[in-house]
Design a protein around this motif. Structure first.
Motif, PDB file in Angstrom:
ATOM      1  N   PRO A 199       0.836  -1.197   0.000  1.00 21.40           N
ATOM      2  CA  PRO A 199       0.000   0.000   0.000  1.00 21.40           C
ATOM      3  C   PRO A 199       0.866   1.239   0.000  1.00 21.40           C
ATOM      4  CG  PRO A 199      -0.093  -1.089   2.132  1.00 21.40           C
ATOM      5  CD  PRO A 199       0.705  -1.966   1.214  1.00 21.40           C
ATOM      6  N   GLN A 200       0.378   2.291  -0.631  1.00 22.91           N
ATOM      7  CA  GLN A 200       1.163   3.510  -0.779  1.00 22.91           C
ATOM      8  C   GLN A 200       0.537   4.703  -0.091  1.00 22.91           C
ATOM      9  OE1 GLN A 200       4.164   3.511  -2.605  1.00 22.91           O
ATOM     10  NE2 GLN A 200       3.836   1.322  -2.502  1.00 22.91           N
ATOM     11  N   ASP A 201      -0.372   4.479   0.846  1.00 15.14           N
ATOM     12  CA  ASP A 201      -1.086   5.606   1.409  1.00 15.14           C
ATOM     13  C   ASP A 201      -0.293   6.389   2.443  1.00 15.14           C
ATOM     14  OD1 ASP A 201      -1.239   3.792   3.458  1.00 15.14           O
ATOM     15  OD2 ASP A 201      -3.411   3.730   3.526  1.00 15.14           O
ATOM     16  N   GLY A 202       0.787   5.826   2.956  1.00 16.14           N
ATOM     17  CA  GLY A 202       1.634   6.548   3.890  1.00 16.14           C
ATOM     18  C   GLY A 202       1.042   6.717   5.269  1.00 16.14           C
ATOM     19  N   ALA A 203      -0.146   6.195   5.483  1.00 17.42           N
ATOM     20  CA  ALA A 203      -0.772   6.323   6.805  1.00 17.42           C
ATOM     21  C   ALA A 203      -0.166   5.303   7.751  1.00 17.42           C
ATOM     22  CB  ALA A 203      -2.278   6.108   6.697  1.00 17.42           C
ATOM     23  N   GLN A 204      -0.179   5.643   9.005  1.00 18.59           N
ATOM     24  CA  GLN A 204       0.350   4.728  10.003  1.00 18.59           C
ATOM     25  C   GLN A 204      -0.753   3.862  10.556  1.00 18.59           C
ATOM     26  OE1 GLN A 204       2.083   7.298  12.902  1.00 18.59           O
ATOM     27  NE2 GLN A 204       3.933   7.586  11.721  1.00 18.59           N
ATOM     28  N   ARG A 219     -12.057 -14.584   1.906  1.00 19.28           N
ATOM     29  CA  ARG A 219     -12.108 -14.776   3.359  1.00 19.28           C
ATOM     30  C   ARG A 219     -13.476 -14.396   3.932  1.00 19.28           C
ATOM     31  NH1 ARG A 219      -7.518 -15.560   6.043  1.00 19.28           N
ATOM     32  NH2 ARG A 219      -8.340 -14.495   7.899  1.00 19.28           N
ATOM     33  N   GLY A 220     -14.441 -14.091   3.057  1.00 19.07           N
ATOM     34  CA  GLY A 220     -15.795 -13.810   3.502  1.00 19.07           C
ATOM     35  C   GLY A 220     -16.131 -12.350   3.730  1.00 19.07           C
ATOM     36  N   HIS A 221     -15.234 -11.441   3.372  1.00 21.60           N
ATOM     37  CA  HIS A 221     -15.478 -10.010   3.541  1.00 21.60           C
ATOM     38  C   HIS A 221     -16.096  -9.439   2.270  1.00 21.60           C
ATOM     39  CE1 HIS A 221     -13.300  -9.994   7.316  1.00 21.60           C
ATOM     40  NE2 HIS A 221     -12.353 -10.711   6.727  1.00 21.60           N
ATOM     41  N   THR A 222     -16.668  -8.253   2.359  1.00 23.55           N
ATOM     42  CA  THR A 222     -17.252  -7.574   1.196  1.00 23.55           C
ATOM     43  C   THR A 222     -16.605  -6.203   1.041  1.00 23.55           C
ATOM     44  OG1 THR A 222     -19.067  -6.819   2.598  1.00 23.55           O
ATOM     45  CG2 THR A 222     -19.471  -8.785   1.283  1.00 23.55           C
ATOM     46  N   PRO A 223     -15.328  -6.174   0.671  1.00 24.39           N
ATOM     47  CA  PRO A 223     -14.602  -4.908   0.558  1.00 24.39           C
ATOM     48  C   PRO A 223     -15.033  -4.118  -0.682  1.00 24.39           C
ATOM     49  CG  PRO A 223     -13.252  -6.696  -0.220  1.00 24.39           C
ATOM     50  CD  PRO A 223     -14.515  -7.322   0.318  1.00 24.39           C
ATOM     51  N   GLU A 224     -14.723  -2.836  -0.636  1.00 24.25           N
ATOM     52  CA  GLU A 224     -14.980  -1.949  -1.767  1.00 24.25           C
ATOM     53  C   GLU A 224     -13.730  -1.139  -2.054  1.00 24.25           C
ATOM     54  OE1 GLU A 224     -18.275   0.489  -0.687  1.00 24.25           O
ATOM     55  OE2 GLU A 224     -19.702  -1.171  -0.728  1.00 24.25           O
ATOM     56  N   ILE A 225     -13.567  -0.776  -3.320  1.00 22.30           N
ATOM     57  CA  ILE A 225     -12.456   0.093  -3.712  1.00 22.30           C
ATOM     58  C   ILE A 225     -12.979   1.518  -3.801  1.00 22.30           C
ATOM     59  CG2 ILE A 225     -10.833   0.686  -5.545  1.00 22.30           C
ATOM     60  CD1 ILE A 225     -10.682  -2.289  -6.230  1.00 22.30           C
ATOM     61  N   GLU A 226     -12.244   2.439  -3.165  1.00 25.40           N
ATOM     62  CA  GLU A 226     -12.589   3.855  -3.207  1.00 25.40           C
ATOM     63  C   GLU A 226     -11.427   4.613  -3.833  1.00 25.40           C
ATOM     64  OE1 GLU A 226     -13.664   7.521  -0.147  1.00 25.40           O
ATOM     65  OE2 GLU A 226     -13.005   5.598   0.670  1.00 25.40           O
ATOM     66  N   LYS A 227     -11.700   5.371  -4.877  1.00 24.09           N
ATOM     67  CA  LYS A 227     -10.664   6.176  -5.523  1.00 24.09           C
ATOM     68  C   LYS A 227     -10.474   7.444  -4.699  1.00 24.09           C
ATOM     69  CE  LYS A 227      -9.510   7.689 -10.177  1.00 24.09           C
ATOM     70  NZ  LYS A 227     -10.055   7.789 -11.548  1.00 24.09           N
ATOM     71  N   ILE A 228      -9.237   7.690  -4.259  1.00 24.32           N
ATOM     72  CA  ILE A 228      -8.927   8.863  -3.441  1.00 24.32           C
ATOM     73  C   ILE A 228      -7.746   9.611  -4.049  1.00 24.32           C
ATOM     74  CG2 ILE A 228      -9.817   7.812  -1.309  1.00 24.32           C
ATOM     75  CD1 ILE A 228      -6.875   7.310  -0.492  1.00 24.32           C
ATOM     76  N   THR A 229      -7.567  10.850  -3.641  1.00 25.53           N
ATOM     77  CA  THR A 229      -6.424  11.649  -4.085  1.00 25.53           C
ATOM     78  C   THR A 229      -5.650  12.106  -2.862  1.00 25.53           C
ATOM     79  OG1 THR A 229      -7.670  12.432  -6.001  1.00 25.53           O
ATOM     80  CG2 THR A 229      -5.698  13.679  -5.401  1.00 25.53           C
ATOM     81  N   ARG A 230      -4.357  11.852  -2.851  1.00 23.76           N
ATOM     82  CA  ARG A 230      -3.465  12.272  -1.771  1.00 23.76           C
ATOM     83  C   ARG A 230      -2.230  12.897  -2.399  1.00 23.76           C
ATOM     84  NH1 ARG A 230      -7.325  11.645   0.837  1.00 23.76           N
ATOM     85  NH2 ARG A 230      -7.670  10.327   2.634  1.00 23.76           N
ATOM     86  N   GLY A 231      -1.922  14.118  -2.009  1.00 24.38           N
ATOM     87  CA  GLY A 231      -0.729  14.791  -2.537  1.00 24.38           C
ATOM     88  C   GLY A 231      -0.765  14.932  -4.049  1.00 24.38           C
ATOM     89  N   GLY A 232      -1.968  15.094  -4.605  1.00 26.64           N
ATOM     90  CA  GLY A 232      -2.098  15.253  -6.047  1.00 26.64           C
ATOM     91  C   GLY A 232      -2.038  13.951  -6.829  1.00 26.64           C
ATOM     92  N   ARG A 233      -1.927  12.826  -6.141  1.00 25.88           N
ATOM     93  CA  ARG A 233      -1.859  11.517  -6.814  1.00 25.88           C
ATOM     94  C   ARG A 233      -3.105  10.714  -6.506  1.00 25.88           C
ATOM     95  NH1 ARG A 233       3.140   8.434  -5.060  1.00 25.88           N
ATOM     96  NH2 ARG A 233       2.400   7.028  -6.674  1.00 25.88           N
TER      97      ARG A 233
END
Length: 108
Positions: A5-10, A58-72
């Motif tokens: 992952p490239q989100d940089g969050a801790q 694994r039985g989860h129902t994840p979703e993809i959300e398009k976000i913008t961080r630092g212009g990317r």
């Protein structure tokens, strides 16, 4: 292999700020509310889709959300919104133990 992952969050680990160590395990004000469990944010939608497929198996129902961080642009994998930080951290720990990078943030 899953992309990193490239989100940089801790990852939120350990006791919440302001919680009392003498009441370990007791609910705190920080435990109230809704929390989002995510499994990374990826610059490549293909990698996010791979994580979604792994979570779905694994039985989860994840979703993809398009976000913008630092212009990317990134594709964040949202696994679940849960009541209570401790519940969300339990899911995060389960995913992390399975080799899926996960973190908890307060839901907006």
């Amino acid at each position: 292999a899953l992309g990193e992952p490239q989100d940089g969050a801790q990852t939120n680990q350990g006791a919440a700020a302001g919680s009392s160590s003498s009441d370990a395990g007791a609910p705190t004000d920080d435990d109230e509310g809704r929390f989002l469990v995510t499994a990374g944010a990826y610059p490549d939608e293909t990698n996010a889709s791979r994580v979604v497929a792994t979570l779905a198996a694994r039985g989860h129902t994840p979703e993809i959300e398009k976000i913008t961080r630092g212009g990317r642009e990134f594709y964040r994998v949202n696994v679940a919104v849960m009541r209570g930080r401790s519940n969300a951290e339990g899911l995060r720990d389960e995913l992390t133990s399975a080799g899926i990078p996960a973190q908890v943030t307060r839901a907006r």
